[in-house]
Design a protein around this motif. Sequence first.
Motif, short mmCIF file in Angstrom:
data_model
loop_
_atom_site.label_atom_id
_atom_site.label_comp_id
_atom_site.label_asym_id
_atom_site.label_seq_id
_atom_site.Cartn_x
_atom_site.Cartn_y
_atom_site.Cartn_z
N ILE A 65 129.06 33.42 31.08
CA ILE A 65 128.66 31.92 31.03
C ILE A 65 128.76 31.17 32.22
N ASP A 66 129.67 31.55 32.97
CA ASP A 66 129.94 30.77 34.25
C ASP A 66 128.89 30.88 35.23
N CYS A 67 128.22 32.22 35.01
CA CYS A 67 127.00 32.35 35.99
C CYS A 67 125.89 31.63 35.59
N LEU A 68 125.67 31.71 34.41
CA LEU A 68 124.56 31.06 33.68
C LEU A 68 124.36 29.68 34.07
N GLU A 69 125.62 29.03 34.02
CA GLU A 69 125.61 27.64 34.00
C GLU A 69 125.55 27.14 35.50
N ARG A 368 105.51 37.87 24.36
CA ARG A 368 106.22 37.08 23.26
C ARG A 368 107.72 37.14 23.81
N THR A 369 108.15 38.34 24.10
CA THR A 369 109.67 38.41 24.33
C THR A 369 109.88 39.21 25.79
N ILE A 370 110.89 38.75 26.22
CA ILE A 370 111.29 39.47 27.38
C ILE A 370 112.88 39.60 27.19
N VAL A 371 113.24 41.06 27.43
CA VAL A 371 114.54 41.34 26.90
C VAL A 371 115.23 41.78 28.78
N TYR A 372 116.20 41.20 29.02
CA TYR A 372 116.77 41.34 30.36
C TYR A 372 118.20 42.07 30.12
N VAL A 373 118.14 43.32 30.90
CA VAL A 373 119.34 44.06 30.94
C VAL A 373 119.98 44.16 32.52
N SER A 374 121.28 43.49 32.39
CA SER A 374 121.60 43.36 33.63
C SER A 374 123.07 43.91 34.12
N CYS A 375 123.32 44.30 35.35
CA CYS A 375 124.62 44.82 35.61
C CYS A 375 125.17 43.72 36.61
N ASP A 376 124.48 42.67 36.82
CA ASP A 376 125.13 41.61 37.75
C ASP A 376 125.05 40.31 37.17
N PRO A 377 125.71 39.57 36.58
CA PRO A 377 125.53 38.22 35.89
C PRO A 377 124.93 37.19 36.88
N ALA A 378 125.27 37.33 38.24
CA ALA A 378 124.87 36.21 39.00
C ALA A 378 123.32 36.49 39.43
N ALA A 381 121.31 35.37 36.33
CA ALA A 381 121.21 34.08 36.16
C ALA A 381 120.19 33.73 36.94
N ARG A 382 120.33 33.86 38.32
CA ARG A 382 119.12 33.44 39.27
C ARG A 382 117.79 33.92 38.51
N ASP A 383 117.39 35.01 38.21
CA ASP A 383 116.11 35.44 37.51
C ASP A 383 115.87 34.72 36.18
N LEU A 384 116.88 34.40 35.33
CA LEU A 384 116.53 33.82 34.17
C LEU A 384 116.06 32.35 34.44
N SER A 385 116.47 31.84 35.60
CA SER A 385 116.37 30.51 35.85
C SER A 385 114.82 30.43 36.08
N VAL A 386 114.45 31.42 36.89
CA VAL A 386 112.92 31.45 37.50
C VAL A 386 111.94 31.43 36.10
N LEU A 387 112.45 32.52 35.37
CA LEU A 387 111.73 32.62 34.11
C LEU A 387 111.88 31.53 33.25
N GLN A 388 112.81 30.69 33.16
CA GLN A 388 112.80 29.36 32.47
C GLN A 388 111.67 28.40 32.96
N GLY A 389 111.51 28.34 34.38
CA GLY A 389 110.39 27.69 34.82
C GLY A 389 109.17 28.17 34.71
N GLU A 390 109.08 29.18 34.30
CA GLU A 390 107.70 29.69 33.76
C GLU A 390 107.46 29.68 32.33
N GLY A 391 108.11 28.97 31.69
CA GLY A 391 107.82 28.91 30.26
C GLY A 391 108.77 29.64 29.31
N TYR A 392 109.62 30.20 29.75
CA TYR A 392 110.66 31.03 28.75
C TYR A 392 111.76 30.58 28.40
#
Length: 427
Positions: A65-69, A368-378, A381-392
Amino acid sequence: VKGEKAKIKIVKVNKNFAFGKLLKVIEKSDKRCEPICSIYKSCGGCQLQHISYSEQLEFKKHKVIDCLERIGKIDTSSIIVHDTIGMENPYYYRNKVQLPVGEVNGKVKIGFYRERSHEIIEVDKCFIQDKAANEIMLIIKKWIEEFNITGYNEALGKGTLRHIMIRKAFKTGDIMLALVTNDKNLPHKEELIHSITTEIKGVKGIIQNINDKKTNVVLGKKEIILWGKGTIQDYIGGFKFNISPKSFFQVNPVQTEKLYGTALKYAGLTGKEVVFDAYCGTGTISLFLSQNAKKVYGVEIIPEAIENAKINAEQNGVENAEFIVGKAEEEIPKLIEKGVKPEVVVVDPPRKGCEKSLLYSIAKASPRTIVYVSCDPATLARDLSVLQGEGYKVLEVQPVDMFPETHHVETVVLMSKAAGSAAIFNR
Ligand code: SAH
């Protein structure tokens, strides 16, 4: 431990945070507990043994949660962040153990390296490795003493035994032992083989691996099967895998099933979809996905892993998975350019996360769907923010505890094309 008051010595100050060393706990949390292992502080393999298991799971959820925020600028109050999926028994979960053997002042030591060093910390019992591995380790120690077997001296490049590796297939109970030696000569091996095979149940193969190079790489090229077979077999879900000393296999198979099960659930497949599995390794996730997909494309950079993936697919009768060697950031755009259109994309990158260019091309292909499996929350979070910028949009986050007692946390994230975006209108 969260909630404690303590005296801490600040040892390094960075711009936005500092490092401290715990001097004294002033107000103790009831979540603090006595570490189970006597070498917990010197070994470095575990970091959270002083925290109760339920609190470890909380700690990991909050790390995510902390990394995502903080890093991803994602408002986690508007998405579902599940509790960490833990283990019923958070001990003895590792199916693979690799122990260095060395010599210090004429005494042979088997154990683990001290964190960030090559000093061997002697171990008689490890609480996160399989119990049979602990027993085998003791038999080897006895044999070393009885027959004066020498341990490897890194500085001189001399001594017989360099490493021992033990692998156990949890579903079948099969065990494999590999003895890594400095040259072909392995004195008194018959006596060791006799003890291991008579005292330990389930041993299917004892292998000598010869590594005559001055290197940190554990296994050498040459292998001699001393007894039994060179491979054992294990299952994840309904799929069968061959395991040799060198093959990659998840070290906590119990939690792996839960991790992949979550990825499969998030993929929401109906049997009609084309799916990309980027960073597929030996293709385990691809096989899981193939059960409910029309076609799965797995992409992985290591050629041997792809060879294994193909064998795994064939052995399990999977015909709708195709495996490609290469960098995900190069091969995925090529597939898209060729006109392959994925409905679902799964990524499972190493700690450093995905190349930005890969995220852009995935978003452009508009699954329609992206599933991200990650071993490093930091990096997640960085990559999710890029994908959010691209409409996900992030919908659900599921932390999974693959490595109890350590600070590591694995996370599965479900992302969906945000409502109203062009891609949904096109559909
Ligand atoms: N999904 C697999 C393995 C994930 S580990 C499993 O669950 O078993 C991450 C994998 O990414 C490793 O196998 C690593 O070799 C691979 N890798 C690293 N960089 C890569 C890149 N740029 N392109 C494709 N694969 C890469």
